[in-house]
Design a protein around this motif. Structure first.
Motif, PDB file in Angstrom:
ATOM      1  N   THR A  87       0.832  -1.200   0.000  1.00  0.00           N
ATOM      2  CA  THR A  87       0.000   0.000   0.000  1.00  0.00           C
ATOM      3  C   THR A  87       0.872   1.258   0.000  1.00  0.00           C
ATOM      4  O   THR A  87       2.067   1.204   0.278  1.00  0.00           O
ATOM      5  CB  THR A  87      -0.955   0.001   1.201  1.00  0.00           C
ATOM      6  OG1 THR A  87      -0.183  -0.083   2.406  1.00  0.00           O
ATOM      7  CG2 THR A  87      -1.914  -1.179   1.130  1.00  0.00           C
TER       8      THR A  87
ATOM      9  N   GLU B 152       0.860   4.073   1.882  1.00  0.00           N
ATOM     10  CA  GLU B 152       0.920   4.978   3.043  1.00  0.00           C
ATOM     11  C   GLU B 152       2.237   5.744   3.115  1.00  0.00           C
ATOM     12  O   GLU B 152       2.261   6.906   3.546  1.00  0.00           O
ATOM     13  CB  GLU B 152       0.711   4.210   4.354  1.00  0.00           C
ATOM     14  CG  GLU B 152      -0.720   3.875   4.659  1.00  0.00           C
ATOM     15  CD  GLU B 152      -1.162   2.554   4.042  1.00  0.00           C
ATOM     16  OE1 GLU B 152      -2.344   2.241   4.165  1.00  0.00           O
ATOM     17  OE2 GLU B 152      -0.342   1.855   3.430  1.00  0.00           O
ATOM     18  N   HIS B 153       3.325   5.123   2.691  1.00  0.00           N
ATOM     19  CA  HIS B 153       4.643   5.762   2.778  1.00  0.00           C
ATOM     20  C   HIS B 153       4.760   6.986   1.869  1.00  0.00           C
ATOM     21  O   HIS B 153       5.664   7.806   2.050  1.00  0.00           O
ATOM     22  CB  HIS B 153       5.746   4.754   2.463  1.00  0.00           C
ATOM     23  CG  HIS B 153       5.754   4.269   1.059  1.00  0.00           C
ATOM     24  ND1 HIS B 153       4.801   3.395   0.563  1.00  0.00           N
ATOM     25  CD2 HIS B 153       6.583   4.554   0.017  1.00  0.00           C
ATOM     26  CE1 HIS B 153       5.053   3.157  -0.701  1.00  0.00           C
ATOM     27  NE2 HIS B 153       6.113   3.843  -1.062  1.00  0.00           N
TER      28      HIS B 153
ATOM     29  N   PRO C  95      -2.949   6.190   1.080  1.00  0.00           N
ATOM     30  CA  PRO C  95      -3.389   4.860   1.509  1.00  0.00           C
ATOM     31  C   PRO C  95      -4.337   4.174   0.529  1.00  0.00           C
ATOM     32  O   PRO C  95      -4.511   2.961   0.594  1.00  0.00           O
ATOM     33  CB  PRO C  95      -4.072   5.116   2.858  1.00  0.00           C
ATOM     34  CG  PRO C  95      -4.457   6.549   2.825  1.00  0.00           C
ATOM     35  CD  PRO C  95      -3.421   7.243   1.973  1.00  0.00           C
TER      36      PRO C  95
END
Length: 68
Positions: free
Chosen positions: A40, A42-43, A47
């Protein structure tokens, strides 16, 4: 585009099914072909993004799931 470009898909999901689709997004990616890895986004602050590496010839595909 060149041999190092990725492919970006935006997948519009009915809000009624959004949570269910988000829970199943890796299975959805697996159903599209040979999925080597997926993670995913998120980094990168996204998200809704599923970053996929497909093969056997390496291909980077981004799937972004948005609610409509």
């Amino acid at each position: 585009m060149d041999e190092y470009s990725d492919i970006d898909f935006i997948i519009a999901v009915d809000s009624i099914y959004y949570e269910e689709v988000m829970n199943e997004r890796i299975k959805i990616a697996e159903s599209l072909g040979t999925l080597l890895s997926a993670f995913t986004g998120e980094h990168v602050g996204e998200p809704r993004l599923l970053i996929c590496l497909c093969g056997p010839e390496l291909l980077h595909v981004d799937l972004k799931f948005v609610s409509i």
